[in-house]
Design a protein around this motif. Structure first.
Motif, short mmCIF file in Angstrom:
data_model
loop_
_atom_site.label_atom_id
_atom_site.label_comp_id
_atom_site.label_asym_id
_atom_site.label_seq_id
_atom_site.Cartn_x
_atom_site.Cartn_y
_atom_site.Cartn_z
N PHE B 324 89.73 -28.00 39.75
CA PHE B 324 89.05 -28.85 40.72
C PHE B 324 87.62 -28.36 40.95
CE2 PHE B 324 91.58 -32.23 42.63
CZ PHE B 324 92.78 -32.03 41.98
N LEU B 329 85.09 -31.13 42.35
CA LEU B 329 85.72 -31.77 43.50
C LEU B 329 85.98 -30.68 44.53
CD1 LEU B 329 88.26 -34.14 41.75
CD2 LEU B 329 86.25 -34.82 43.08
N TYR B 333 90.24 -32.06 48.19
CA TYR B 333 91.04 -32.69 47.14
C TYR B 333 92.05 -31.71 46.56
CZ TYR B 333 87.50 -36.33 47.31
OH TYR B 333 86.66 -37.32 47.73
N GLN B 334 91.60 -30.45 46.45
CA GLN B 334 92.52 -29.41 45.94
C GLN B 334 93.80 -29.37 46.75
OE1 GLN B 334 91.08 -25.42 45.58
NE2 GLN B 334 89.14 -26.13 44.74
#
Lengths: 259, 357
Positions: B324, B329, B333-334
């Motif tokens: 990620f 990102l 999001y992770q």
């Protein structure tokens, strides 16, 4: 006391709180004898077995094994004394394979000074497993399979094969065929006959009248926590036994307990 | 007398008949995730054809991007050490939520015995104890830390095995107690400036060395010793284990002790790596450790899974975290992706169980 007596209990009693599950049971069996224990649900059959095998601690009474008074603190003690039990709820670990289950709690090991981290002798256990299975005539496709991949009959055979592997002095089977199909039941019964031929004493707890009449020498009937009859197979029949189980009849010597 | 044979089987011992190990599935998942990031690196317009795994700029001697590989495993090593312990707890069908705060508490306690007396010629400004506790051999803080861990594990195990408190509740209580201890120990102030030898425990790739060697040791222990066999047996069928004469209670206490000692050791390594110990350390570590175990195929119902699986589970989390970052990102999001993967892993496990013969 005669050396010929394998197991003797006197006034064996177990209370669960206010419930008198087992009351002063006097029981005796001789070498090479196969004895059945019958009775209705809750009559005290399994309670009786659990007291002998050290799974539970009795409230009072005495137990002698081969003339020696015994006080098992736990199931392992009973095993070490030579009582091998096939429990109603199969005492098998589903995620382990056949040798692991046979030797559960008494593994063959190397380097015992390592304490709990002593090393397992897988090869030795597999070898002994094969020998035990052969002795009882149990056939299992692959002993490396985990138990969960096996049929009910195979599981039961694994449980019974423990007996043969450890040269027990007394075998106890609690409803060994209750959950099995016809063919599997036949297989288990054959193993029991093999044990009879080898002169191994056996206590069989069963609901199956045909099976009992087929396999054992003597029938003990439990009713409401008490023994109410001690019948030789030759002197009785199915109907007679049922009469004792349901309470229609009681042997004179057990009269006082039949309340 | 009837033939007693079962089907066509016969009595055999066939080593080739062993089933497809679950660990292969996790390895496969790991490879798929790496391939996905590799492809993303190629197709995402802002990535300029970067490679996730391979060294495309000739910075290293090997064909792989060594720096990235090192970071992936370094990032998961300390939590991975905890995961080795919590795996064993989960195999007994238990759970240990207290490992994160135990990391913090152990870090504080251990480092107070691993401080150096003089910092740049001045007395250690963060000194907790007097001079007697300064510049002790590095073995002292390690032993203190491990002893503390063993004690906490013994308490957890005793409550769970002897007082029959559900593991979730017992270790949740311990979770709060340990956070409290971590704060109380130095009145909330950080403990810093350890000796050089203490720092060495967590320097460079040392956490990875600890993680992988402990993983190897516990793999062997779980597979080839009575301890391991009984751990699996208890998780598989506790009643059967008890009737087979295994001292289930004592064994559970032992397993919780081992798990807590591993978490305590992780605390020592973490504080050594950071050169400081703070009460807030190790936040969410317990959850990530459980996640590694679960992704690695340790079944929450007990009895199944392996250390190899847990190591692979740790790698999956490491790769996702690194991936990620690679595709730029951010952390939000992770977390979402990791959450999804944990749930997916449990669903897969249940699916596998249902489909057994």
């Amino acid at each position: 006391m005669s050396d010929n007596v394998v197991l003797r209990t006197q006034a064996l009693t177990k209370h669960y709180g206010g419930v008198h599950a087992l009351q002063s049971a006097n029981f005796e069996m001789k070498k090479g004898e196969h004895v059945a224990i019958m009775g209705d649900n809750g009559a005290g059959k399994s309670t009786f077995v659990r007291q002998i095998t050290g799974v539970e601690q009795r409230t009072s009474g005495n137990v002698w094994l081969y003339g020696e008074e015994v006080n098992f603190a736990g199931p392992l003690d009973a095993r070490e004394a030579g009582i091998e039990t096939v429990f109603q709820t199969l005492a098998l670990a589903d995620d382990l394979d056949v040798p692991d289950n046979l030797f559960l709690g008494r593994e063959k090991t190397f380097a015992d000074w390592l304490g709990p981290f002593r090393i397992l002798d897988y090869k030795g256990m597999r070898k002994a497993t094969m020998a035990g299975l052969e002795k009882t005539g149990v056939k299992i496709p692959n002993i490396r399979n985990t138990i969960q991949n096996m049929s009910g009959g195979q599981r039961q055979c694994v449980a019974i094969a423990r007996t043969a592997t450890f040269h027990s002095r007394l075998t106890i089977m609690d409803e060994p065929t209750a959950a099995l199909g016809v063919q599997e039941t036949g297989q288990v019964e054959n193993i029991i006959r093999t044990l009879k031929e080898q002169g191994e004493p056996l206590i069989l707890v069963s609901h199956n009248m045909r099976q009992v009449m087929d396999l054992v020498d003597r029938i003990i009937v439990f009713r409401r926590g008490r023994i109410c009859a001690n019948l030789k197979k030759e002197e009785t029949d199915g109907q007679d036994v049922v009469a004792y189980i349901t309470g229609a009849k009681t042997q004179p010597e057990y009269e006082e307990s039949a309340t | 007398m009837a033939d007693t044979s079962h089907g066509t089987g016969g009595l055999t011992f066939d080593t080739t008949k062993r089933s497809w190990p679950n660990e292969m599935n996790i390895l496969l998942a790991l490879i798929i995730i790496i391939v996905i990031f590799e492809i993303l690196g190629q197709i995402l317009p802002y990535m300029n054809d970067q490679s996730f795994l391979f060294d495309t700029r000739g910075r290293f001697d090997t064909i792989f991007n060594e720096a990235r590989l090192k970071i992936i495993i370094l990032q998961v090593s300390i939590i991975g050490i905890i995961a080795l312990g919590v795996s064993q707890v989960i195999i007994t069908a238990g759970i240990d939520l207290s490992s994160g705060p135990l990391v913090a508490a152990t870090a504080m306690i251990a480092m107070s015995f691993g401080q150096t007396e003089l910092v740049n010629g001045n007395p250690n400004p963060k000194a907790l104890f007097g001079v007697w506790a300064m510049d002790l051999p590095v073995l002292v803080p390690i032993i203190v830390g491990l002893t503390f861990g063993a004690m906490i594990g013994a308490i957890n195990g005793t409550f769970i095995a002897y007082f029959r408190i559900p593991p979730f509740i017992a270790t949740l209580g311990m979770f709060l107690i340990l956070r409290g201890i971590a704060l109380w120990w130095s009145g909330g102030r950080p403990v810093s400036f350890p000796t050089e030898s203490y720092k060495f425990i967590g320097s460079g790739m040392m956490p990875v060395v600890w993680f992988l060697s402990l993983a190897a040791i516990f793999h062997l222990i779980l597979r080839y010793t009575v301890y391991g066999k009984h751990t699996y047996a208890i998780g598989s069928n506790e009643e059967a284990a008890r009737m087979s004469g295994i001292n289930v209670r004592r064994h559970k206490v032992l397993v919780y002790m081992v798990a807590s000692m591993l978490a305590a050791f992780a605390g020592v390594v973490l504080s050594a790596k950071a050169s400081t110990a703070q009460a807030g350390m190790g936040e969410f570590y317990e959850l990530f450790a459980i996640a590694m175990a679960v992704i690695g195929g340790i079944s929450l119902t007990g009895g199944r899974g392996s250390i190899i699986g847990t190591v692979l589970g740790a790698m999956v989390l490491g790769v996702i975290r690194s991936g990620f970052t690679f595709v730029k990102l951010d952390g939000s999001y992770q977390l979402m992706a990791m959450g999804g993967i944990i749930i997916a892993a449990v669903i897969l496990d249940q699916y596998r169980q249902r489909n057994r013969a």
